[in-house]
Motif scaffolding. Structure first.
Motif, short mmCIF file in Angstrom:
data_model
loop_
_atom_site.label_atom_id
_atom_site.label_comp_id
_atom_site.label_asym_id
_atom_site.label_seq_id
_atom_site.Cartn_x
_atom_site.Cartn_y
_atom_site.Cartn_z
N LYS A 54 0.85 -1.19 0.00
CA LYS A 54 0.00 0.00 0.00
C LYS A 54 0.88 1.23 0.00
O LYS A 54 1.99 1.19 0.53
N GLN A 55 0.36 2.31 -0.57
CA GLN A 55 1.11 3.56 -0.59
C GLN A 55 0.21 4.69 -0.14
O GLN A 55 -0.98 4.72 -0.44
N ASN A 56 0.83 5.61 0.61
CA ASN A 56 0.13 6.82 1.04
C ASN A 56 1.13 7.96 0.99
O ASN A 56 1.93 8.16 1.91
N GLY A 57 1.11 8.69 -0.12
CA GLY A 57 2.06 9.79 -0.29
C GLY A 57 3.48 9.29 -0.38
O GLY A 57 3.79 8.43 -1.20
N ARG A 58 4.34 9.79 0.50
CA ARG A 58 5.75 9.39 0.49
C ARG A 58 6.00 8.10 1.26
O ARG A 58 7.11 7.59 1.28
N LEU A 59 4.97 7.58 1.89
CA LEU A 59 5.10 6.34 2.65
C LEU A 59 4.48 5.18 1.90
O LEU A 59 3.43 5.33 1.26
N SER A 60 5.14 4.05 1.96
CA SER A 60 4.54 2.82 1.43
C SER A 60 4.93 1.67 2.33
O SER A 60 5.94 1.73 3.04
N ALA A 61 4.12 0.62 2.31
CA ALA A 61 4.37 -0.55 3.14
C ALA A 61 4.15 -1.80 2.33
O ALA A 61 3.25 -1.84 1.47
N THR A 62 4.97 -2.80 2.61
CA THR A 62 4.85 -4.10 1.95
C THR A 62 4.89 -5.18 3.02
O THR A 62 5.77 -5.16 3.88
N THR A 63 3.96 -6.11 2.96
CA THR A 63 3.96 -7.26 3.87
C THR A 63 4.05 -8.54 3.06
O THR A 63 3.28 -8.73 2.11
#
Lengths: 109, 115
Positions: A54-63
């Protein structure tokens, strides 16, 4: 219960740099969440990400649930990104959120 | 829209005293929970509730009591304060599906010192 390990424990960045924070889990990943605690103590829920990216602006996360880890990417860091980043997971309990010890991020201007 | 309101923000207690930390949310969330945060550690779950009339223990429930008579309120009671309960306490509410919370909103915290 599930064990949550975060790395690195501390990180100092120059403004504009990118970073990757990691969480490892001892049990199955079902309800992974990332949080940010700002220097004044306020906690914000960044992502609910049991799998995928998922991405939100300058942040993204991967699981990657099959390998029991998650990554939080911060791009073009800003001083306002400073604080503590926590990941948390319930494991098989489903409703008891267990937090890691956190990664302290300091972004210098 | 107030979100999650915690009171008080600061409190000093003497050993053996009792008190109630208040938590109220106006988002109609079913799931509410209490955490404590100690230096250098993440948050630890004390008690949680998946709806009015339903509560359960978390990771560190000893010395604390909760009740949930309404959707909006979830007070935390310290029965007989001990120095080991010196901590910062956070209340949170969240959406829930099948008893799993997500989309958490936290209160601003209560800094409690027991002397």
């Amino acid at each position: 219960g599930i064990q949550v390990e975060q790395s690195p424990p501390d990180l100092i960045l120059q403004e504009g740099a990118n970073s990757t924070l990691r969480c490892n889990f001892s049990d199955s990943v079902n309800n992974l969440q990332w949080f940010h605690q700002n220097p004044w103590g306020q906690l914000i829920n960044l992502f609910y990400i049991p799998s995928g990216t998922k991405q939100n602006g300058r942040l993204s996360a991967t699981t990657v649930a099959t390998e029991r880890y998650s990554l939080l990417y911060i791009s073009s860091s800003q001083t306002t990104d400073s604080g503590v980043y926590f990941c948390a997971e319930t494991g098989v309990s489903g409703n008891k959120l267990v937090f890691g010890a956190g990664t302290i991020l300091r972004v210098k201007s | 829209n107030a979100g999650v309101t915690q009171t008080p923000k600061f409190q000093v207690l003497k050993t053996g005293q009792s008190m109630t930390l208040q938590c109220a949310q106006d988002m109609n969330h079913e799931y509410m929970s209490w955490y404590r945060q100690d230096p250098g550690m993440g948050l630890r779950l004390i008690h949680y509730s998946v709806g009015a009339g339903i509560t359960d223990q978390g990771e560190v429930p000893n010395g604390y009591n909760v009740s949930r008579s309404t959707t909006e309120d979830f007070p935390l009671r310290l029965l007989s304060a001990a120095p080991s309960q010196t901590s910062v306490y956070f209340c949170a509410s969240s959406y829930s599906e099948w008893g799993v919370g997500y989309g958490y909103t936290f209160g601003s915290g209560t800094r409690l010192t027991v002397v």
